[in-house]
Design a protein around this motif. Structure first.
Motif, mmCIF file in Angstrom:
data_model
loop_
_atom_site.group_PDB
_atom_site.id
_atom_site.type_symbol
_atom_site.label_atom_id
_atom_site.label_comp_id
_atom_site.label_asym_id
_atom_site.label_seq_id
_atom_site.Cartn_x
_atom_site.Cartn_y
_atom_site.Cartn_z
ATOM 1 N N MET A 53 0.856 -1.200 0.000
ATOM 2 C CA MET A 53 0.000 0.000 0.000
ATOM 3 C C MET A 53 0.887 1.245 0.000
ATOM 4 O O MET A 53 1.827 1.350 0.778
ATOM 5 C CB MET A 53 -0.912 -0.009 1.226
ATOM 6 C CG MET A 53 -1.877 1.179 1.272
ATOM 7 S SD MET A 53 -3.034 1.114 2.669
ATOM 8 C CE MET A 53 -4.121 -0.196 2.113
ATOM 9 N N THR A 58 0.799 8.163 1.197
ATOM 10 C CA THR A 58 0.264 9.407 0.648
ATOM 11 C C THR A 58 0.865 10.584 1.403
ATOM 12 O O THR A 58 0.755 10.667 2.625
ATOM 13 C CB THR A 58 -1.274 9.440 0.751
ATOM 14 O OG1 THR A 58 -1.812 8.301 0.073
ATOM 15 C CG2 THR A 58 -1.836 10.711 0.119
ATOM 16 N N ARG A 85 -9.741 11.279 0.342
ATOM 17 C CA ARG A 85 -9.257 10.017 0.912
ATOM 18 C C ARG A 85 -10.014 8.831 0.316
ATOM 19 O O ARG A 85 -9.413 7.817 -0.055
ATOM 20 C CB ARG A 85 -9.410 10.013 2.440
ATOM 21 C CG ARG A 85 -9.012 8.667 3.044
ATOM 22 C CD ARG A 85 -8.698 8.743 4.518
ATOM 23 N NE ARG A 85 -9.794 9.148 5.349
ATOM 24 C CZ ARG A 85 -9.698 9.315 6.667
ATOM 25 N NH1 ARG A 85 -8.536 9.134 7.270
ATOM 26 N NH2 ARG A 85 -10.733 9.684 7.374
ATOM 27 N N ILE A 143 -8.802 8.262 -3.268
ATOM 28 C CA ILE A 143 -7.456 7.681 -3.347
ATOM 29 C C ILE A 143 -7.462 6.182 -3.043
ATOM 30 O O ILE A 143 -6.604 5.434 -3.553
ATOM 31 C CB ILE A 143 -6.501 8.437 -2.395
ATOM 32 C CG1 ILE A 143 -6.147 9.810 -2.987
ATOM 33 C CG2 ILE A 143 -5.220 7.645 -2.124
ATOM 34 C CD1 ILE A 143 -5.323 10.698 -2.068
ATOM 35 N N ALA A 144 -8.435 5.717 -2.264
ATOM 36 C CA ALA A 144 -8.525 4.288 -1.942
ATOM 37 C C ALA A 144 -8.559 3.435 -3.209
ATOM 38 O O ALA A 144 -8.109 2.279 -3.217
ATOM 39 C CB ALA A 144 -9.763 4.028 -1.088
ATOM 40 N N LYS A 189 -4.588 3.376 -4.203
ATOM 41 C CA LYS A 189 -3.519 3.380 -3.188
ATOM 42 C C LYS A 189 -2.602 2.166 -3.297
ATOM 43 O O LYS A 189 -1.394 2.278 -3.074
ATOM 44 C CB LYS A 189 -4.141 3.463 -1.787
ATOM 45 C CG LYS A 189 -3.144 3.928 -0.720
ATOM 46 C CD LYS A 189 -3.851 4.405 0.516
ATOM 47 C CE LYS A 189 -2.889 4.739 1.653
ATOM 48 N NZ LYS A 189 -2.199 6.009 1.502
ATOM 49 N N ASP A 190 -3.145 1.015 -3.658
ATOM 50 C CA ASP A 190 -2.326 -0.193 -3.741
ATOM 51 C C ASP A 190 -1.451 -0.244 -4.993
ATOM 52 O O ASP A 190 -0.565 -1.092 -5.101
ATOM 53 C CB ASP A 190 -3.215 -1.443 -3.696
ATOM 54 C CG ASP A 190 -3.840 -1.647 -2.324
ATOM 55 O OD1 ASP A 190 -3.310 -1.090 -1.347
ATOM 56 O OD2 ASP A 190 -4.855 -2.363 -2.227
ATOM 57 N N ILE A 197 2.174 8.399 -3.220
ATOM 58 C CA ILE A 197 1.190 9.297 -3.820
ATOM 59 C C ILE A 197 1.452 10.677 -3.231
ATOM 60 O O ILE A 197 1.345 10.879 -2.022
ATOM 61 C CB ILE A 197 -0.254 8.845 -3.514
ATOM 62 C CG1 ILE A 197 -0.515 7.456 -4.120
ATOM 63 C CG2 ILE A 197 -1.268 9.856 -4.049
ATOM 64 C CD1 ILE A 197 -1.845 6.839 -3.710
#
Length: 255
Positions: free
Chosen positions: A1, A4, A109, A112-113, A116-117, A122
């Protein structure tokens, strides 16, 4: 992950976008997979990496306001391993459109999920304000890099930003931390610049990056060519200082 990191300072002209572009490119040169999010309506990070409006299916505006999926909004750049979600001037309107949105402070947020992986880092280039979008960026971030200009009044305003970070940490994002303070526009010949660095170190100690970003004409010229300094002039001090910063950031996050 991925981690950020917001690049923020409500004071304008401190080198936020220059840092965002060149740190992102330098991390990619160090073989990291990087996404840069241009969260500034001026869209300088977008143009500074040579990305044209016609290349973008969507911008950060659509991701925030219309829930457009981030993975579909990413655009490749001139640097292998570096993608960007660009911006346009219409991002100014997102401040108003997000006001009545449910859970508005978590909009970025949640967006971005989606990606994110897919990335090691980021980076979010914030606008020089503490408005709704910057609050979103700090709520979405794991940490924040604070660029500080090596000039008089440099430390003015940091206390305001740190207070904002404390509020967001207590109310919206308990994991938010200070990644570090970065001295920018540094000229070692100037007594004042050295004094600002010493003041930063005395106030914040190890939270100040060892890398400093110098005043450098090649660094200033690069965005007008749509290139980061590492591609425009790899041997310039602007390029090598950001490579050093990237190396320091990578080492810090290995611990």
């Amino acid at each position: 992950m991925g981690k950020t990191i917001a690049i923020a300072n409500q004071k304008g002209g401190v080198g936020k976008t220059t840092t965002a572009i060149n740190l992102a490119a330098s991390l990619a040169v160090h073989k990291k997979k990087v996404l840069l999010i241009d969260a500034d309506p001026q869209a300088n990070a977008t143009s500074g990496l040579g990305v044209e409006p016609k290349q973008m299916n969507a911008t950060i505006y659509e991701c925030l306001v219309d829930d457009y999926p981030m993975h579909s909004a990413t655009v490749g750049t001139c640097v292998e391993g570096l993608d960007i979600i660009g911006s346009r001037i219409d991002l100014v309107g997102a401040e108003l459109e997000l006001i009545n949105k449910a859970d508005r402070d978590n909009t970025l947020r949640n967006a971005i999920a989606d990606v994110k992986d897919a990335y090691d880092f980021i980076l979010i280039d914030c606008s020089p304000s503490l408005g709704v979008i910057t609050v979103n960026a700090l709520t979405a971030a794991d940490s924040v890099i604070i660029p500080v200009q090596a000039e008089y009044f440099a430390l003015d305003g940091i206390s305001k930003l740190l207070n904002t970070v404390r509020i967001i940490k207590s109310k919206l994002n308990p994991r938010l931390s200070i990644e570090g303070f970065l001295l920018t526009m540094y000229d070692a010949r100037l007594r004042l610049a050295n004094q600002v660095y010493e003041d930063l170190k005395s106030h914040f100690g190890d939270m100040v990056f060892n890398a400093v970003i110098p005043r450098n004409i090649r660094l200033s010229e690069a965005p007008s060519h749509g290139l980061p300094a590492i591609l425009y002039d790899p041997s310039s001090r602007g390029a090598t200082s950001h490579l050093q910063l990237a190396k320091e950031l990578i080492a810090k996050n290995r611990r």
